[in-house]
Design a protein around this motif. Structure first.
Motif, PDB file in Angstrom:
ATOM      1  N   GLY A 120      11.918 -65.687 -56.099  1.00 37.92           N
ATOM      2  CA  GLY A 120      12.150 -65.827 -54.668  1.00 37.92           C
ATOM      3  C   GLY A 120      12.755 -64.570 -54.075  1.00 37.92           C
ATOM      4  O   GLY A 120      12.690 -63.488 -54.665  1.00 37.92           O
ATOM      5  N   THR A 121      13.392 -64.732 -52.911  1.00 32.71           N
ATOM      6  CA  THR A 121      13.984 -63.620 -52.179  1.00 32.71           C
ATOM      7  C   THR A 121      15.457 -63.903 -51.911  1.00 32.71           C
ATOM      8  O   THR A 121      15.807 -65.025 -51.526  1.00 32.71           O
ATOM      9  CB  THR A 121      13.247 -63.418 -50.839  1.00 32.71           C
ATOM     10  OG1 THR A 121      11.858 -63.242 -51.110  1.00 32.71           O
ATOM     11  CG2 THR A 121      13.755 -62.202 -50.102  1.00 32.71           C
ATOM     12  N   VAL A 122      16.314 -62.899 -52.095  1.00 25.87           N
ATOM     13  CA  VAL A 122      17.749 -63.049 -51.835  1.00 25.87           C
ATOM     14  C   VAL A 122      17.943 -63.169 -50.321  1.00 25.87           C
ATOM     15  O   VAL A 122      17.503 -62.303 -49.559  1.00 25.87           O
ATOM     16  CB  VAL A 122      18.560 -61.854 -52.378  1.00 25.87           C
ATOM     17  CG1 VAL A 122      20.048 -62.021 -52.068  1.00 25.87           C
ATOM     18  CG2 VAL A 122      18.350 -61.675 -53.869  1.00 25.87           C
ATOM     19  N   THR A 123      18.594 -64.261 -49.886  1.00 24.21           N
ATOM     20  CA  THR A 123      18.803 -64.484 -48.456  1.00 24.21           C
ATOM     21  C   THR A 123      20.269 -64.401 -48.059  1.00 24.21           C
ATOM     22  O   THR A 123      20.588 -64.184 -46.898  1.00 24.21           O
ATOM     23  CB  THR A 123      18.276 -65.860 -48.027  1.00 24.21           C
ATOM     24  OG1 THR A 123      18.915 -66.864 -48.811  1.00 24.21           O
ATOM     25  CG2 THR A 123      16.769 -65.936 -48.187  1.00 24.21           C
ATOM     26  N   ALA A 138      12.965 -69.677 -53.034  1.00 21.29           N
ATOM     27  CA  ALA A 138      11.661 -69.572 -53.675  1.00 21.29           C
ATOM     28  C   ALA A 138      10.557 -69.715 -52.624  1.00 21.29           C
ATOM     29  O   ALA A 138      10.803 -70.225 -51.529  1.00 21.29           O
ATOM     30  CB  ALA A 138      11.527 -70.664 -54.737  1.00 21.29           C
ATOM     31  N   PRO A 139       9.336 -69.293 -52.951  1.00 16.25           N
ATOM     32  CA  PRO A 139       8.226 -69.423 -52.005  1.00 16.25           C
ATOM     33  C   PRO A 139       8.007 -70.870 -51.529  1.00 16.25           C
ATOM     34  O   PRO A 139       7.566 -71.094 -50.409  1.00 16.25           O
ATOM     35  CB  PRO A 139       7.013 -68.915 -52.792  1.00 16.25           C
ATOM     36  CG  PRO A 139       7.586 -67.992 -53.814  1.00 16.25           C
ATOM     37  CD  PRO A 139       8.934 -68.565 -54.156  1.00 16.25           C
ATOM     38  N   ASN A 140       8.354 -71.848 -52.367  1.00 19.38           N
ATOM     39  CA  ASN A 140       8.186 -73.256 -51.973  1.00 19.38           C
ATOM     40  C   ASN A 140       9.358 -73.777 -51.135  1.00 19.38           C
ATOM     41  O   ASN A 140       9.400 -74.952 -50.780  1.00 19.38           O
ATOM     42  CB  ASN A 140       7.979 -74.140 -53.208  1.00 19.38           C
ATOM     43  CG  ASN A 140       9.207 -74.208 -54.109  1.00 19.38           C
ATOM     44  OD1 ASN A 140      10.267 -73.670 -53.776  1.00 19.38           O
ATOM     45  ND2 ASN A 140       9.049 -74.862 -55.249  1.00 19.38           N
TER      46      ASN A 140
END
Length: 172
Positions: A120-123, A138-140
Motif C-alpha cells: 500500500g501507500t503510507v498515508t 492498501a489498494p483495497n
C-alpha cells in the motif's frame, strides 16, 4: 515554492501577543528557537506573513510563541487557525541522523514486501513513544500499521518513493 507545516496556531494566550501552537514537527527546538523565521498562512490567504520568533515556552500540550513586532493580542488575533510553515530551503539536513527522515519524505511512499508484493501507500505517521508507526492503506482500502523498526523496515528510497519491508507473521 514548497512549504512544510511545523505547527498550527489554535488560539491566542493572554493579551501580550502570545499564540498557542500545536506542533507538527519533530524538531521543535530548531523550528521554534528564538530568532527563527516562520511563515504564517492565515485561513484563506495564499500569501504568507513572515514572522520572527521573539520568545518560546511550553504550556501544557502547547507551545507558546511571541513574534517580533506583534506585542499585543490585537496583532495576533488574525493568526488564529493559521498554519506555521517553513520553506524547503529552510530544511536543515544536518538535523537528521542516519536512518531518519522528514515526515513528508515518508508519506506518499509505496510500501512493498521483500518479495515485491504491493502492500500500500503510507498515508500518516503516528508517534507512539517507542517508535513511529506508519499507517499504510492498501489498494483495497484496508489499513495496515507498520512499525518503523529495523526488523520490519528493510530499505527506504525517498527519491523513488519506495519502502521495502519484511512481512513478519501477523503484521498485516
Amino acid at each position: 515554492m514548497e512549504w512544510y507545516n511545523v505547527g498550527r496556531i489554535v488560539n491566542t494566550h493572554g493579551i501580550r501577543g502570545e499564540v498557542r501552537v500545536l506542533s507538527t514537527t519533530d524538531f521543535e527546538d530548531v523550528r521554534f528557537a528564538v530568532g527563527s523565521k516562520l511563515a504564517v498562512f492565515k485561513k484563506d490567504d495564499k500569501k504568507p506573513i513572515w514572522v520572527t520568533i521573539e520568545s518560546m515556552r511550553r504550556h501544557k500540550n502547547f507551545i507558546l510563541l511571541t513574534f517580533e513586532g506583534y506585542s499585543n493580542i490585537n496583532f495576533v488575533e488574525p493568526f488564529k487557525e493559521g498554519l506555521l510553515k517553513v520553506s524547503k530551503d529552510q530544511l536543515d539536513e544536518d538535523v537528521l541522523e542516519e536512518n531518519e527522515y522528514y515526515y513528508f519524505e515518508i508519506i506518499g511512499c509505496e510500501v512493498l514486501s521483500e518479495e515485491g508484493e504491493q502492500i500500500g501507500t503510507v498515508t500518516q505517521i503516528l508517534e507512539t513513544g517507542a517508535n513511529d508507526v506508519w499507517e499504510v492503506i492498501a489498494p483495497n482500502g484496508k489499513k495496515h500499521y507498520i512499525p518503523y523498526i529495523e526488523d520490519v523496515v528493510k530499505e527506504i528510497d525517498v527519491e523513488e518513493k519506495k519502502i521495502i519491508i519484511h512481512v513478519m507473521e501477523g503484521l498485516l
